[in-house]
Each structure stands twice: as structure tokens, then as C-alpha cells.
Design a protein around this motif. Structure first.
Motif, PDB file in Angstrom:
ATOM      1  N   ARG A 186     -15.350  19.818  31.507  1.00  0.00           N
ATOM      2  CA  ARG A 186     -15.533  19.020  30.296  1.00  0.00           C
ATOM      3  C   ARG A 186     -14.463  19.338  29.256  1.00  0.00           C
ATOM      4  O   ARG A 186     -14.099  20.494  29.055  1.00  0.00           O
ATOM      5  CB  ARG A 186     -16.916  19.255  29.688  1.00  0.00           C
ATOM      6  N   LYS A 187     -13.972  18.296  28.606  1.00  0.00           N
ATOM      7  CA  LYS A 187     -12.908  18.483  27.635  1.00  0.00           C
ATOM      8  C   LYS A 187     -13.400  19.198  26.387  1.00  0.00           C
ATOM      9  O   LYS A 187     -12.603  19.806  25.662  1.00  0.00           O
ATOM     10  CB  LYS A 187     -12.284  17.140  27.277  1.00  0.00           C
ATOM     11  N   THR A 188     -14.683  19.123  26.122  1.00  0.00           N
ATOM     12  CA  THR A 188     -15.270  19.931  25.052  1.00  0.00           C
ATOM     13  C   THR A 188     -15.872  21.172  25.695  1.00  0.00           C
ATOM     14  O   THR A 188     -17.006  21.164  26.166  1.00  0.00           O
ATOM     15  CB  THR A 188     -16.364  19.146  24.303  1.00  0.00           C
ATOM     16  N   MET A 189     -15.085  22.248  25.750  1.00  0.00           N
ATOM     17  CA  MET A 189     -15.533  23.473  26.414  1.00  0.00           C
ATOM     18  C   MET A 189     -16.413  24.274  25.454  1.00  0.00           C
ATOM     19  O   MET A 189     -16.031  25.294  24.890  1.00  0.00           O
ATOM     20  CB  MET A 189     -14.343  24.298  26.896  1.00  0.00           C
ATOM     21  N   VAL A 190     -17.611  23.768  25.262  1.00  0.00           N
ATOM     22  CA  VAL A 190     -18.618  24.447  24.441  1.00  0.00           C
ATOM     23  C   VAL A 190     -19.771  24.802  25.378  1.00  0.00           C
ATOM     24  O   VAL A 190     -19.636  24.765  26.592  1.00  0.00           O
ATOM     25  CB  VAL A 190     -19.080  23.544  23.278  1.00  0.00           C
ATOM     26  N   ASP A 191     -20.907  25.143  24.812  1.00  0.00           N
ATOM     27  CA  ASP A 191     -22.086  25.382  25.638  1.00  0.00           C
ATOM     28  C   ASP A 191     -22.562  24.046  26.188  1.00  0.00           C
ATOM     29  O   ASP A 191     -23.173  23.243  25.482  1.00  0.00           O
ATOM     30  CB  ASP A 191     -23.186  26.036  24.803  1.00  0.00           C
ATOM     31  N   ASN A 192     -22.269  23.786  27.453  1.00  0.00           N
ATOM     32  CA  ASN A 192     -22.570  22.482  28.045  1.00  0.00           C
ATOM     33  C   ASN A 192     -23.933  22.426  28.734  1.00  0.00           C
ATOM     34  O   ASN A 192     -24.209  21.494  29.491  1.00  0.00           O
ATOM     35  CB  ASN A 192     -21.455  22.092  29.025  1.00  0.00           C
ATOM     36  N   TRP A 193     -24.782  23.406  28.476  1.00  0.00           N
ATOM     37  CA  TRP A 193     -26.158  23.325  28.931  1.00  0.00           C
ATOM     38  C   TRP A 193     -26.936  22.348  28.037  1.00  0.00           C
ATOM     39  O   TRP A 193     -26.742  22.304  26.822  1.00  0.00           O
ATOM     40  CB  TRP A 193     -26.826  24.696  28.891  1.00  0.00           C
TER      41      TRP A 193
END
Length: 245
Positions: free
Chosen positions: A151-158
Motif C-alpha cells: 500500500r502506498k500509505t504505509m501506515v497501520d493497514n489493519w
């Protein structure tokens, strides 16, 4: 310009504190996976790419490797390695793999722990590794899993429910390879996302045979020590590959 986030003072302060905790992802999950793939190291000439603080290079010498050339772009990392893991059979050098030059077929075994996802031109680096590895030599490396970097937004993707429980992990942009930016202690940490097929096909194109691929799972003892590892049972953080030239 090659990224050297590990010499950012704020980043390195937090990273060093993380690595000094008794239980962390490297010690409980990634390093056991890397070590499980090592061949018999007795009398082998080794290159460790992205050697960090030197623990792994020292482990290889303790496992009877003949010599380890350990390279890293970070002066901070190498300062600790030279102080805490000095050994006459380890040569610590300040280099990025892209800028490191050595005679063809110089090494019996090449390793890299969680450094190749910082490389912009993966194919060129694999070509170089193939050229400096001897025939029948072993190349073992770990990277952040492409599921985790997609994902291009590498944040907490849970994705969580109303009670804060994890429902599922959201994957997107998987086929869109390239640069990703992440906030990890500081803003602007740069990594590169690649599909698993790109990684494997690049190895094959440069004459490697894939011998084993791991997506490490923690054992019960590791989860007891670090409960956050339980989510690895649902989504892997690391991809570890052993290939032979």
C-alpha cells in the motif's frame, strides 16, 4: 542519493532503543529464519550486506566462517559494530552495495538482513551479487514482505472493529511497484515495493536457483515473550529467501 536514515540522530536514537529491548521482531522472528537457512559456514568467505551493528557477522565467525566482509552505509551502525563486535576475521567497511567493488567470484556465501528493500535498482544489485559469488555459492536475504510494503500509505493497514479488534489486513497497490514513504520514528523513510514475482524472476534471470522461501512464523515461546507477534499468524512481515548460484 542513497538513503541513509540510520545516521539521522533522531531515528537512530529510537532504532537503537528498539534493538536493545530484550524481545523484538529481529531477534525473535527474522534472525532465526535467516540462521535456519545458512549452510555449514566452516572456512567460507562471506559478505554481509547491510551488516548493521555487527551481531550477525560475529555470529558467522563463531560458526566457523573463514572471514566476513561486513558493509553498511551507516557510520552509526559501523561504530557500534567495531566497538562491540570487533574480530580479526571481520572487516567492517562503509559502503552501499551499489558502490562496493571486488573481484568476481570472491565469496562463498552472501547474506543480507532487511536491507534490500531500501535498494532502488534491485535487478542491478542482484546482478552484482551473482558476479561476486562463486559457483555453487549461497545467497540468503530477508526483506520486508511485499504484502507489508504494497500500500502506498504505509501506515497501520489493519482494519479494526468497533471494539478495537483486528478484522483483517488491507492490501492495495500490490502490482504498482516502486517507491514508498513511511513514517517510522521520523517522516520520509524511503523503501521500495516489489512483487514476489519480480524478486524471484530477477534471481532466476541472474542464474540463481531458488532453494527455499520462508515467511517466518513465531513459535509459542516467541509469542509469549512478545504478544504482538501473534498477528504474524495472519499477515507475514518478512520474506526470507535462500538461492544458489
Amino acid at each position: 542519493m542513497k538513503q541513509n536514515i540510520y545516521d539521522n540522530p533522531e531515528f537512530f536514537h529510537h532504532y537503537q532503543a528498539l534493538r536493545q529491548t530484550p524481545y523484538n521482531y529481529n531477534n525473535l522472528l527474522e534472525q532465526p529464519a535467516i540462521k535456519s537457512l545458512l549452510p555449514n559456514l566452516q572456512n567460507l568467505q562471506m559478505l554481509d550486506i547491510g551488516c548493521g551493528m555487527g551481531e550477525f557477522a560475529y555470529y558467522c565467525i563463531e560458526s566457523q566462517a573463514k572471514h566476513v566482509t561486513a558493509i553498511d552505509v551507516s557510520r552509526n551502525m559501523l561504530a557500534i559494530a567495531r566497538r562491540e563486535y570487533a574480530h580479526p576475521k571481520i572487516d567492517y567497511r562503509l559502503y552501499a552495495i551499489e558502490d562496493y567493488h571486488v573481484a568476481p567470484e570472491s565469496f562463498d556465501c552472501i547474506t543480507s538482513s532487511l536491507s534490500l528493500h531500501y535498494i532502488e535498482n534491485f535487478d542491478a544489485v542482484i546482478s552484482k551479487i551473482a558476479s561476486i559469488l562463486r559457483s555453487n555459492g549461497i545467497f540468503i536475504f530477508s526483506i520486508e514482505h511485499p504484502i507489508a510494503t504494497a500500500r502506498k500509505t504505509m501506515v497501520d493497514n489493519w482494519i479494526y472493529d468497533a471494539n478495537g479488534n483486528r478484522n483483517h489486513y488491507a492490501i492495495d497497490n500490490y502490482q504498482d511497484e516502486g517507491l514508498r514513504e513511511q513514517t517510522w520514528f521520523v517522516d520520509g523513510v524511503v523503501k521500495y515495493h516489489r512483487c514476489i514475482s519480480t524478486i524471484i524472476n530477477s534471481l532466476i534471470a541472474h542464474g540463481f536457483t531458488i532453494e527455499k522461501l520462508l515467511e517466518p512464523l513465531p513459535d509459542l515461546e516467541a509469542v509469549e515473550k512478545l504478544p504482538s507477534l501473534e498477528k504474524e499468524l495472519r499477515r507475514p512481515s518478512f520474506l526470507v529467501i535462500r538461492a544458489k548460484k
